[in-house]
Design a protein around this motif. Sequence first.
Motif, mmCIF file in Angstrom:
data_model
loop_
_atom_site.group_PDB
_atom_site.id
_atom_site.type_symbol
_atom_site.label_atom_id
_atom_site.label_comp_id
_atom_site.label_asym_id
_atom_site.label_seq_id
_atom_site.Cartn_x
_atom_site.Cartn_y
_atom_site.Cartn_z
ATOM 1 N N ILE A 195 0.856 -1.192 0.000
ATOM 2 C CA ILE A 195 0.000 0.000 0.000
ATOM 3 C C ILE A 195 0.887 1.236 0.000
ATOM 4 N N GLY A 196 0.750 2.032 -1.044
ATOM 5 C CA GLY A 196 1.531 3.255 -1.172
ATOM 6 C C GLY A 196 0.637 4.478 -1.242
ATOM 7 N N PRO A 197 1.203 5.615 -1.583
ATOM 8 C CA PRO A 197 0.444 6.877 -1.613
ATOM 9 C C PRO A 197 -0.783 6.838 -2.526
ATOM 10 N N TRP A 198 -0.683 6.182 -3.714
ATOM 11 C CA TRP A 198 -1.842 6.150 -4.613
ATOM 12 C C TRP A 198 -3.026 5.460 -3.952
ATOM 13 N N THR A 199 -2.783 4.300 -3.362
ATOM 14 C CA THR A 199 -3.860 3.545 -2.712
ATOM 15 C C THR A 199 -4.451 4.333 -1.553
ATOM 16 N N TYR A 200 -3.593 4.934 -0.766
ATOM 17 C CA TYR A 200 -4.029 5.732 0.393
ATOM 18 C C TYR A 200 -4.917 6.887 -0.050
ATOM 19 N N GLU A 201 -4.483 7.649 -1.046
ATOM 20 C CA GLU A 201 -5.264 8.788 -1.516
ATOM 21 C C GLU A 201 -6.561 8.330 -2.184
ATOM 22 N N TYR A 202 -6.506 7.217 -2.914
ATOM 23 C CA TYR A 202 -7.700 6.702 -3.581
ATOM 24 C C TYR A 202 -8.749 6.281 -2.550
ATOM 25 N N ILE A 203 -8.314 5.656 -1.464
ATOM 26 C CA ILE A 203 -9.249 5.261 -0.404
ATOM 27 C C ILE A 203 -9.909 6.489 0.214
ATOM 28 N N LYS A 204 -9.118 7.512 0.477
ATOM 29 C CA LYS A 204 -9.686 8.740 1.048
ATOM 30 C C LYS A 204 -10.717 9.347 0.111
ATOM 31 N N LEU A 205 -10.411 9.338 -1.178
ATOM 32 C CA LEU A 205 -11.308 9.937 -2.162
ATOM 33 C C LEU A 205 -12.597 9.132 -2.301
ATOM 34 N N ARG A 206 -12.470 7.809 -2.513
ATOM 35 C CA ARG A 206 -13.647 6.983 -2.798
ATOM 36 C C ARG A 206 -14.497 6.702 -1.573
ATOM 37 N N SER A 207 -13.934 6.856 -0.385
ATOM 38 C CA SER A 207 -14.735 6.668 0.826
ATOM 39 C C SER A 207 -15.591 7.896 1.119
ATOM 40 N N GLY A 208 -15.285 9.012 0.444
ATOM 41 C CA GLY A 208 -16.039 10.238 0.684
ATOM 42 C C GLY A 208 -15.720 10.889 2.012
ATOM 43 N N MET A 209 -14.627 10.454 2.634
ATOM 44 C CA MET A 209 -14.271 10.957 3.967
ATOM 45 C C MET A 209 -13.399 12.204 3.921
ATOM 46 N N ASP A 210 -12.835 12.516 2.759
ATOM 47 C CA ASP A 210 -11.865 13.600 2.672
ATOM 48 C C ASP A 210 -12.086 14.367 1.371
ATOM 49 N N SER A 211 -12.392 15.634 1.480
ATOM 50 C CA SER A 211 -12.642 16.450 0.283
ATOM 51 C C SER A 211 -11.353 16.854 -0.417
ATOM 52 N N ASP A 212 -10.196 16.563 0.216
ATOM 53 C CA ASP A 212 -8.925 17.052 -0.327
ATOM 54 C C ASP A 212 -7.968 15.921 -0.700
ATOM 55 N N ALA A 213 -8.497 14.738 -0.984
ATOM 56 C CA ALA A 213 -7.633 13.644 -1.420
ATOM 57 C C ALA A 213 -7.145 13.911 -2.841
ATOM 58 N N PHE A 214 -5.891 13.521 -3.104
ATOM 59 C CA PHE A 214 -5.355 13.788 -4.446
ATOM 60 C C PHE A 214 -4.341 12.716 -4.827
ATOM 61 N N PRO A 215 -4.758 11.709 -5.601
ATOM 62 C CA PRO A 215 -3.834 10.660 -6.064
ATOM 63 C C PRO A 215 -2.998 11.166 -7.234
ATOM 64 N N GLU A 216 -1.960 11.907 -6.940
ATOM 65 C CA GLU A 216 -1.205 12.605 -7.979
ATOM 66 C C GLU A 216 -0.486 11.664 -8.943
ATOM 67 N N LYS A 217 -0.286 10.407 -8.544
ATOM 68 C CA LYS A 217 0.376 9.443 -9.424
ATOM 69 C C LYS A 217 -0.626 8.650 -10.261
ATOM 70 N N ASP A 218 -1.899 8.972 -10.141
ATOM 71 C CA ASP A 218 -2.921 8.296 -10.939
ATOM 72 C C ASP A 218 -2.721 8.637 -12.418
ATOM 73 N N LEU A 219 -2.781 7.619 -13.265
ATOM 74 C CA LEU A 219 -2.509 7.833 -14.687
ATOM 75 C C LEU A 219 -3.500 8.801 -15.326
ATOM 76 N N GLY A 220 -4.771 8.698 -14.930
ATOM 77 C CA GLY A 220 -5.776 9.611 -15.462
ATOM 78 C C GLY A 220 -5.517 11.046 -15.052
ATOM 79 N N VAL A 221 -5.125 11.236 -13.799
ATOM 80 C CA VAL A 221 -4.803 12.576 -13.299
ATOM 81 C C VAL A 221 -3.602 13.142 -14.050
ATOM 82 N N ILE A 222 -2.561 12.328 -14.203
ATOM 83 C CA ILE A 222 -1.356 12.782 -14.905
ATOM 84 C C ILE A 222 -1.677 13.170 -16.341
ATOM 85 N N LYS A 223 -2.448 12.342 -17.026
ATOM 86 C CA LYS A 223 -2.792 12.605 -18.424
ATOM 87 C C LYS A 223 -3.589 13.894 -18.565
ATOM 88 N N ALA A 224 -4.583 14.092 -17.680
ATOM 89 C CA ALA A 224 -5.413 15.293 -17.756
ATOM 90 C C ALA A 224 -4.611 16.546 -17.432
#
Length: 461
Positions: free
Chosen positions: A405-434
Amino acid sequence: MLTTATIKTYQQARLARDPRFDGTFFVAVKTTGIYCRPICPAPAPKEENVSYYSSSVQAQEAGFRPCLRCRPETAPLSAAWLGNQAVLTKAVTRIQAGALNQTSLQDFSESMGITDRYLRKLFQQYLGVSPITYANHLRLMFAKQLLHQTQLPITDIAFIAGFNSVRRFNDSFKATMKLSPSNLRNKLNKQQALQESQAIQLKLHYRPPYDWSLMQDFLKQRELSAIETVTDNCYGRTFSIDSSKGHFSAEIDPSRSSFNVTIEMDDMSKLLTATHHIRRVLDLNSDLEVIENSLAQDVNIKPVLKSGLRLPATWDTFEAGVKAILGQQVSVKAAYTHTASVIEQLGSKYNDQYKLFPTAKQIVNGDLTFLKMPNSRKQTLHDFAQWYLSTSGEDLASILDIKGIGPWTYEYIKLRSGMDSDAFPEKDLGVIKAMEQYNLTNSEQWQPWRSYATLQLWHSL
């Protein structure tokens, strides 16, 4: 203390009955002793007879009782008065889910790693009332909603709402509402037909804008037919809370800025918690106008923004974690296949149509050889479930100590659980591409709404 500019905005909003402000403030009428939502259909009172409050509990503490017509207890919850106080936000979220109903303030505070004195100070500073007063207000408002929208026995409502005795419920309700629960029920029964359904039917409101088509599309692409159903205007799924289980369906009603929600549960004492979860799953409490205006300050991301884009959430942190681990380094389709297999192999039966998402205990005790993935990832899934059993999901950052479990998984969990409005999986391929596509370089300026910025980036592709 409200500023002159804020009062002017509130005045304009109430006269226009602007639904975007529903739940962000309340209007108290001095001549009647009643407080209302800004969208109340009753004739607008004169300005000199009006006082404004940032929350319903403040209006209640000032001696006003809730309007029986617009029913303030059904307004979207608002966190505007929390500021950027992370500790207070966490405390309020837990109290809204009923965490203070069966425990002392001292034990509740200690579970958050703070003293009850500090928590009282925060509540007094930002809300003007104590945590106990706020919790009691929420209990009363939920009880009033159940009296209005269900035919549950009053005794059941008292305990479902979190009161420890019917007598205490009656006394508290009468002191605040100026009539007893039975008097309110009798008054309502003269105005409406009795509800025949065994299920609980509630109306949960949101503040526009809410683009259901975007939410529906996101949910439909990830639909797991064993536990959920997504149709053109409705979302439904099974769920579990501790040892209880249930199912809800939520049908959007755009004309009323609300969802008509039907809930079935085998333990109605968990209804308050279930309702809190449903609000988070559908992201009903967010003030998107504030969020979108904040993100639009970045001129580069502004053309990308879609109005009304909500944050679809999983039922809880554990479900988000399982989906995140199963989705590591694979496509959305492959992640879906893995998750569907886990539900089919390990989930309990709910009824002839649905199953329940597996519990942490079921995954820890389960044989994961059916999963077609590296053994190291299966071990990560097992270790995460074991972590959840040990911690009940508290101190989420500690999952970074789990191998796999690294930063991507941690940030993704925060985002998809709806518990944190400021989660940011910066290494996500979709995020990088956009970000490359739209020349976006400074994600920090999107704080504290980077979860919503991430969703906007995904939708832009």
